[in-house]
Design a protein around this motif. Structure first.
Motif, mmCIF file in Angstrom:
data_model
loop_
_atom_site.group_PDB
_atom_site.id
_atom_site.type_symbol
_atom_site.label_atom_id
_atom_site.label_comp_id
_atom_site.label_asym_id
_atom_site.label_seq_id
_atom_site.Cartn_x
_atom_site.Cartn_y
_atom_site.Cartn_z
ATOM 1 N N ALA A 62 0.824 -1.205 0.000
ATOM 2 C CA ALA A 62 0.000 0.000 0.000
ATOM 3 C C ALA A 62 0.860 1.257 0.000
ATOM 4 C CB ALA A 62 -0.946 -0.006 1.202
ATOM 5 N N SER A 63 0.244 2.359 -0.373
ATOM 6 C CA SER A 63 0.954 3.613 -0.567
ATOM 7 C C SER A 63 1.509 4.213 0.719
ATOM 8 C CB SER A 63 0.027 4.628 -1.238
ATOM 9 O OG SER A 63 -1.161 4.809 -0.467
ATOM 10 N N ASN A 64 0.973 3.811 1.863
ATOM 11 C CA ASN A 64 1.442 4.356 3.140
ATOM 12 C C ASN A 64 2.539 3.511 3.771
ATOM 13 O OD1 ASN A 64 0.000 2.145 3.958
ATOM 14 N ND2 ASN A 64 -1.302 3.229 5.431
ATOM 15 N N GLY A 65 3.070 2.543 3.023
ATOM 16 C CA GLY A 65 4.129 1.687 3.545
ATOM 17 C C GLY A 65 3.632 0.448 4.248
ATOM 18 N N GLN A 66 2.331 0.369 4.480
ATOM 19 C CA GLN A 66 1.758 -0.840 5.054
ATOM 20 C C GLN A 66 1.325 -1.777 3.925
ATOM 21 O OE1 GLN A 66 -1.303 0.627 7.847
ATOM 22 N NE2 GLN A 66 0.204 0.343 9.471
ATOM 23 N N LEU A 67 0.628 -2.851 4.286
ATOM 24 C CA LEU A 67 0.032 -3.760 3.312
ATOM 25 C C LEU A 67 -1.480 -3.697 3.466
ATOM 26 C CD1 LEU A 67 2.310 -6.906 3.811
ATOM 27 C CD2 LEU A 67 2.664 -4.992 2.234
ATOM 28 N N LEU A 68 -2.177 -3.863 2.364
ATOM 29 C CA LEU A 68 -3.629 -3.983 2.388
ATOM 30 C C LEU A 68 -3.974 -5.441 2.150
ATOM 31 C CD1 LEU A 68 -6.380 -2.455 2.513
ATOM 32 C CD2 LEU A 68 -6.277 -2.374 0.002
ATOM 33 N N CYS A 69 -4.850 -5.989 2.986
ATOM 34 C CA CYS A 69 -5.160 -7.417 2.947
ATOM 35 C C CYS A 69 -6.664 -7.625 2.854
ATOM 36 C CB CYS A 69 -4.644 -8.120 4.197
ATOM 37 S SG CYS A 69 -2.894 -7.875 4.555
ATOM 38 N N GLY A 70 -7.059 -8.686 2.156
ATOM 39 C CA GLY A 70 -8.452 -9.087 2.105
ATOM 40 C C GLY A 70 -8.658 -10.328 2.949
ATOM 41 N N LEU A 71 -9.390 -10.191 4.046
ATOM 42 C CA LEU A 71 -9.695 -11.306 4.922
ATOM 43 C C LEU A 71 -11.144 -11.744 4.708
ATOM 44 C CD1 LEU A 71 -7.022 -10.246 6.235
ATOM 45 C CD2 LEU A 71 -7.912 -11.139 8.390
ATOM 46 N N LYS A 72 -11.550 -12.752 5.423
ATOM 47 C CA LYS A 72 -12.902 -13.282 5.232
ATOM 48 C C LYS A 72 -13.957 -12.224 5.470
ATOM 49 C CE LYS A 72 -15.892 -17.190 6.424
ATOM 50 N NZ LYS A 72 -17.130 -16.408 6.582
#
Length: 290
Positions: A62-72
């Motif tokens: 992600a653009s803020n240095g974190q990760l974006l995740c799709g969970l259930k």
């Protein structure tokens, strides 16, 4: 194409969603059924596991240095520094029996992802786009197992996979609209026993797909013609991404769920992270805009 290799033996139940992180120069991927987020560093062979709160279908830088995740149960952010997951938002209207399964970014930083029936029976899955805090249904619906989406380098085309029906679809794409999806490839006509899993597009617009129950990855031209099949030493090939310094190393996730002892003996690298070299490189994926 050369040098098929096992680079990480991890007994993935359902390894999925590899993505090259250009900022950190590592590969992220998930083991959905074991609720695990993995990273692998090809420079030194190091890896790590972070336990997710629930089934985790995909991960994107992600653009803020974190990760974006799709969970259930929706979208989460993940901090690589603290290994903490934080709930970002629900997916409006999603059934509690569904889960999120696969995703990509387009060149504008939007995130395209799909949902599916966790029991793999009902046609409850559909595709969405997440655009800077807003989730909107977009693309095909009424699908049991969605995979992809994937976009080409200039984000003028987007590919959607209907795995159970063995079809990959394509639609025109721009910043404002996505066109009506039409058939790109009927996998059943070429690989009758295999199911198309995660797609990926290289820098020339060729579309690769993992072949679940097919022990291979297949590459199609932008016109939908089969131009290459790479046989791999695992039964269930889920998805690949392009990484490494030249974006010519394919990192391939695999799965071992549901395999008999004999099937595992016949395909002992099922559940491992594999690599092979490709002639046409990938392209650098945009980070998810948050």
């Amino acid at each position: 194409m050369t040098d098929i290799a096992e680079v990480l033996q991890a007994d993935f139940a359902l390894g999925e969603g590899p993505i090259w992180d250009a900022r950190r120069k590592v590969v992220w991927f998930v083991d959905i059924k074991r609720h695990r987020l993995w990273h692998f560093d090809p420079a030194n062979g190091s890896n790590s596991i972070s336990d997710a709160p629930d089934q985790i279908g995909w991960v994107l830088p992600a653009s803020n240095g974190q990760l974006l995740c799709g969970l259930k149960d929706g979208l989460y952010t993940f901090s690589p520094e603290t290994s903490r997951f934080s709930k970002l938002m629900d997916v409006p209207g999603e059934l509690p029996t569904n889960r999120l399964n696969d995703a990509c970014t387009d060149r504008w930083g939007r995130v395209w992802f799909g949902s599916m029936d966790d029991g793999e029976d009902d046609k409850n899955g559909r595709f969405y786009v997440f655009d800077r805090g807003t989730i909107t249904p977009s693309g095909p619906s009424g699908i049991t197992i969605t995979n992809g989406p994937a976009v080409n380098a200039d984000s003028s085309r987007i590919y959607f996979t209907d795995s159970v029906n063995q079809k990959i679809m394509v639609a025109d794409l721009d910043r404002e609209n996505v066109g009506e999806a039409s058939l790109f490839v009927d996998i059943a006509a070429l690989f009758p026993e295999a199911f198309p899993d995660g797609p990926a597009v290289d820098s020339e617009g060729n579309v690769w797909t993992g072949l679940y129950n097919g022990s291979a990855a297949a590459r199609f031209s932008p016109a939908g013609k089969l131009i290459e099949t790479v046989e791999l030493p695992a039964k269930n090939i889920t998805k690949l991404c392009f990484g490494g310094p030249d974006l010519r190393t394919a990192f391939v996730t695999t799965a071992r769920q549901g395999m008999s002892d004999q099937a595992l003996a016949d395909s002992p690298l099922s559940g491992s992270l594999l690599t092979f070299r490709v002639d046409v490189p990938g392209f650098e994926q945009a980070e998810a805009a948050l």
